[in-house]
Design a protein around this motif. Structure first.
Motif, PDB file in Angstrom:
ATOM      1  N   ALA A   1       0.825  -1.207   0.000  1.00  0.00           N
ATOM      2  CA  ALA A   1       0.000   0.000   0.000  1.00  0.00           C
ATOM      3  C   ALA A   1       0.860   1.258   0.000  1.00  0.00           C
ATOM      4  O   ALA A   1       0.461   2.295  -0.541  1.00  0.00           O
ATOM      5  CB  ALA A   1      -0.919  -0.004   1.221  1.00  0.00           C
ATOM      6  N   ALA A   2       2.055   1.199   0.583  1.00  0.00           N
ATOM      7  CA  ALA A   2       2.952   2.351   0.621  1.00  0.00           C
ATOM      8  C   ALA A   2       3.788   2.488  -0.640  1.00  0.00           C
ATOM      9  O   ALA A   2       4.608   3.406  -0.743  1.00  0.00           O
ATOM     10  CB  ALA A   2       3.868   2.236   1.837  1.00  0.00           C
ATOM     11  N   SER A   3       3.585   1.538  -1.588  1.00  0.00           N
ATOM     12  CA  SER A   3       4.376   1.538  -2.830  1.00  0.00           C
ATOM     13  C   SER A   3       5.868   1.526  -2.521  1.00  0.00           C
ATOM     14  O   SER A   3       6.668   2.235  -3.157  1.00  0.00           O
ATOM     15  CB  SER A   3       4.017   2.750  -3.704  1.00  0.00           C
TER      16      SER A   3
ATOM     17  N   ALA B   1      -4.775   2.579   4.577  1.00  0.00           N
ATOM     18  CA  ALA B   1      -5.239   1.314   4.041  1.00  0.00           C
ATOM     19  C   ALA B   1      -5.491   0.291   5.162  1.00  0.00           C
ATOM     20  O   ALA B   1      -6.473  -0.471   5.133  1.00  0.00           O
ATOM     21  CB  ALA B   1      -4.219   0.750   3.043  1.00  0.00           C
ATOM     22  N   LEU B   2      -4.606   0.301   6.165  1.00  0.00           N
ATOM     23  CA  LEU B   2      -4.773  -0.615   7.288  1.00  0.00           C
ATOM     24  C   LEU B   2      -6.034  -0.274   8.090  1.00  0.00           C
ATOM     25  O   LEU B   2      -6.787  -1.182   8.479  1.00  0.00           O
ATOM     26  CB  LEU B   2      -3.543  -0.529   8.198  1.00  0.00           C
ATOM     27  N   MET B   3      -6.278   0.993   8.299  1.00  0.00           N
ATOM     28  CA  MET B   3      -7.458   1.413   9.049  1.00  0.00           C
ATOM     29  C   MET B   3      -8.739   1.065   8.285  1.00  0.00           C
ATOM     30  O   MET B   3      -9.727   0.605   8.876  1.00  0.00           O
ATOM     31  CB  MET B   3      -7.409   2.915   9.336  1.00  0.00           C
ATOM     32  N   GLN B   4      -8.715   1.236   6.988  1.00  0.00           N
ATOM     33  CA  GLN B   4      -9.886   0.876   6.185  1.00  0.00           C
ATOM     34  C   GLN B   4     -10.152  -0.617   6.219  1.00  0.00           C
ATOM     35  O   GLN B   4     -11.292  -1.074   6.279  1.00  0.00           O
ATOM     36  CB  GLN B   4      -9.689   1.350   4.742  1.00  0.00           C
ATOM     37  N   ALA B   5      -9.075  -1.398   6.204  1.00  0.00           N
ATOM     38  CA  ALA B   5      -9.222  -2.850   6.245  1.00  0.00           C
ATOM     39  C   ALA B   5      -9.854  -3.300   7.554  1.00  0.00           C
ATOM     40  O   ALA B   5     -10.700  -4.220   7.586  1.00  0.00           O
ATOM     41  CB  ALA B   5      -7.859  -3.511   6.056  1.00  0.00           C
ATOM     42  N   TYR B   6      -9.479  -2.665   8.668  1.00  0.00           N
ATOM     43  CA  TYR B   6     -10.037  -3.049   9.971  1.00  0.00           C
ATOM     44  C   TYR B   6     -11.475  -2.560  10.124  1.00  0.00           C
ATOM     45  O   TYR B   6     -12.250  -3.142  10.898  1.00  0.00           O
ATOM     46  CB  TYR B   6      -9.172  -2.500  11.102  1.00  0.00           C
TER      47      TYR B   6
END
Length: 347
Positions: free
Chosen positions: A236-238, A340-345
Motif C-alpha cells: 500500500a505504501a508503494s 489502508a490498514l485502518m480501512q481494512a479493519y
C-alpha cells in the motif's frame, strides 16, 4: 542463653531465640548469631572498644512486662511478616485466631472433595478463603450444578512430589489461586484449565511468570502471522522493498494466519496453567535437589520463582521497536499504508 532471648542481633536485626547459637564479643559483651559474627568479621562496635562501652540488654523490667511483638514467620512459605499480621503477605496463610478458625474448618478428615462449598452447603461461602496454609481446589461433582467442592492443602501436602510450602514460596503472588488450579488438574487428571490472563495478555503473561521459552515461542509465532499484514502495508505504501514481487497470495495467506492466530490464542488460554505447572515443577525439583529444606531453599525458591515486571517491560520495548522499524521502512508512503490498514479493519 536466656539473657539474650528477645534481644536483636546487630548484624541481621533478628531477635534471638532460646535455640540460637549465640557468640558474645569478649570486649563489650555484644551478642551475635555465630554466622553473623563470622559474616561481620568481628564486633560491629569495635570503634567503641576501650571507651568504657558495654552492651546492655534491650529487655528491661518494663519491656518484660510488655514484650515487643516479633515478626511473624509464615508456617506455610517461611516468609517474614510484620508483627501483628493476620495473614501472610506472601501466600495468604492465616495467623493466630484466624489460623485456629482455619484448623477447625479443616477438622473434617474425609476424602478429597467431600466438603461441600456450594449454595446448598450453608458454610461454603464462609470457608472459601480459610485453611491452614491451604488452597481451595475446586471440581464439579457429576450430576450436580451446585456441586463445587474444596480440598484443604496443608504445608507438607504434595503436588508432583513437591510440598505445598515450597510451591507457595516459588509461585509468589496469587499462589493460592495457582495451587487450587494445580490440585484440580492433578485430581481430575486434566491438562486444560482456562486462563483469562493468558488469553488476553499472550506473551506478556508468560514473560511475567518467567516462562521464557513459551514467551519467546509465542512472540515469534505472533510476528510470523503478521507477515502478510506487513507485506500488505509495504504494498500500500508503494515501497521499493516489494517492487516487482507477486503478492496475489496475500489474501489467502492472511486467512490462514488469522486461523493460526486464533488457534494459538485458544490453546494458550487452555494450557497456560499446565505449562506453568510443568515448568515450575521442573525448577522447584532442581532447587530441592541442590538445597536441603530450610530458609536457604525458601529464599532460592522465592528468588527463582515469582514474577518479573522487568521482563514485561523489555518485551513491550522490543515489540514497540519492531513496529517503529516497520513504520520507518515504509518510507514516504507510510501515511497511505496506515490509511489502508485502518480501512481494512473498519470493513
Amino acid at each position: 542463653m536466656a539473657l539474650y532471648t528477645g534481644n536483636h542481633c546487630p548484624v541481621c536485626n533478628k531477635a534471638f531465640t532460646d535455640t540460637d547459637d549465640v557468640v558474645v564479643c569478649p570486649e563489650c559483651g555484644t551478642p551475635y548469631h555465630r554466622a553473623c559474627w563470622q559474616q561481620a568479621g568481628g564486633c560491629v562496635n569495635a570503634d567503641k572498644h576501650g571507651t568504657g562501652f558495654e552492651w546492655t540488654p534491650e529487655q528491661t523490667a518494663d519491656s518484660e512486662a510488655n514484650p515487643p511483638q516479633e515478626e511473624r514467620i509464615c508456617p506455610n512459605c517461611g516468609a517474614h511478616n510484620a508483627p501483628g499480621a493476620r495473614f501472610c503477605d506472601h501466600c495468604g496463610t492465616p495467623f493466630g485466631a484466624d489460623a485456629a478458625r482455619a484448623r477447625s474448618n479443616a477438622a473434617n478428615p474425609g476424602p478429597i472433595y467431600t466438603r461441600p462449598n456450594g449454595p446448598d452447603s450453608g458454610t461454603g461461602a464462609r470457608q472459601a478463603g480459610n485453611g491452614t496454609g491451604s488452597a481451595a481446589g475446586a471440581a464439579r461433582q457429576p450430576g450436580g450444578f451446585a456441586g463445587i467442592f474444596r480440598r484443604e492443602l496443608r504445608p507438607d501436602d504434595t503436588i508432583d512430589g513437591i510440598k505445598a510450602k515450597d510451591w507457595a514460596s516459588f509461585l509468589g503472588p496469587s499462589s493460592l489461586t495457582y495451587l487450587a488450579q494445580f490440585i484440580r488438574m492433578e485430581e481430575l487428571k486434566r491438562k486444560t484449565s482456562v486462563s483469562l490472563s493468558a488469553f488476553f495478555l499472550g506473551p506478556v503473561y508468560f514473560f511475567y511468570r518467567k516462562m521464557w521459552k513459551v514467551g519467546v515461542a509465542l512472540t515469534a509465532l505472533s510476528l510470523v502471522v503478521t507477515i502478510p499484514t506487513i507485506l500488505a502495508l509495504f504494498e500500500a505504501a508503494s515501497s521499493p522493498l516489494v517492487a516487482g514481487l507477486n503478492l496475489d497470495w496475500l489474501s489467502g495467506a492472511s486467512m490462514v494466519c488469522l486461523f493460526v492466530d486464533t488457534a494459538q490464542l485458544l490453546l494458550r488460554s487452555l494450557f497456560a496453567y499446565y505449562l506453568y505447572k510443568k515448568e515450575a515443577s521442573r525448577r522447584i525439583h532442581a532447587i530441592c535437589e541442590q538445597l536441603p529444606e530450610g530458609q536457604e531453599r525458601s529464599d532460592a525458591l522465592v528468588l527463582r520463582g515469582g514474577t518479573s515486571a522487568l521482563a514485561v517491560v523489555l518485551y513491550l520495548l522490543v515489540i514497540l521497536a519492531f513496529w517503529l522499524a516497520i513504520y520507518w521502512f515504509l518510507g514516504s508512503g507510510r501515511n497511505l499504508a496506515v490509511q489502508a490498514l485502518m480501512q481494512a479493519y473498519m470493513m
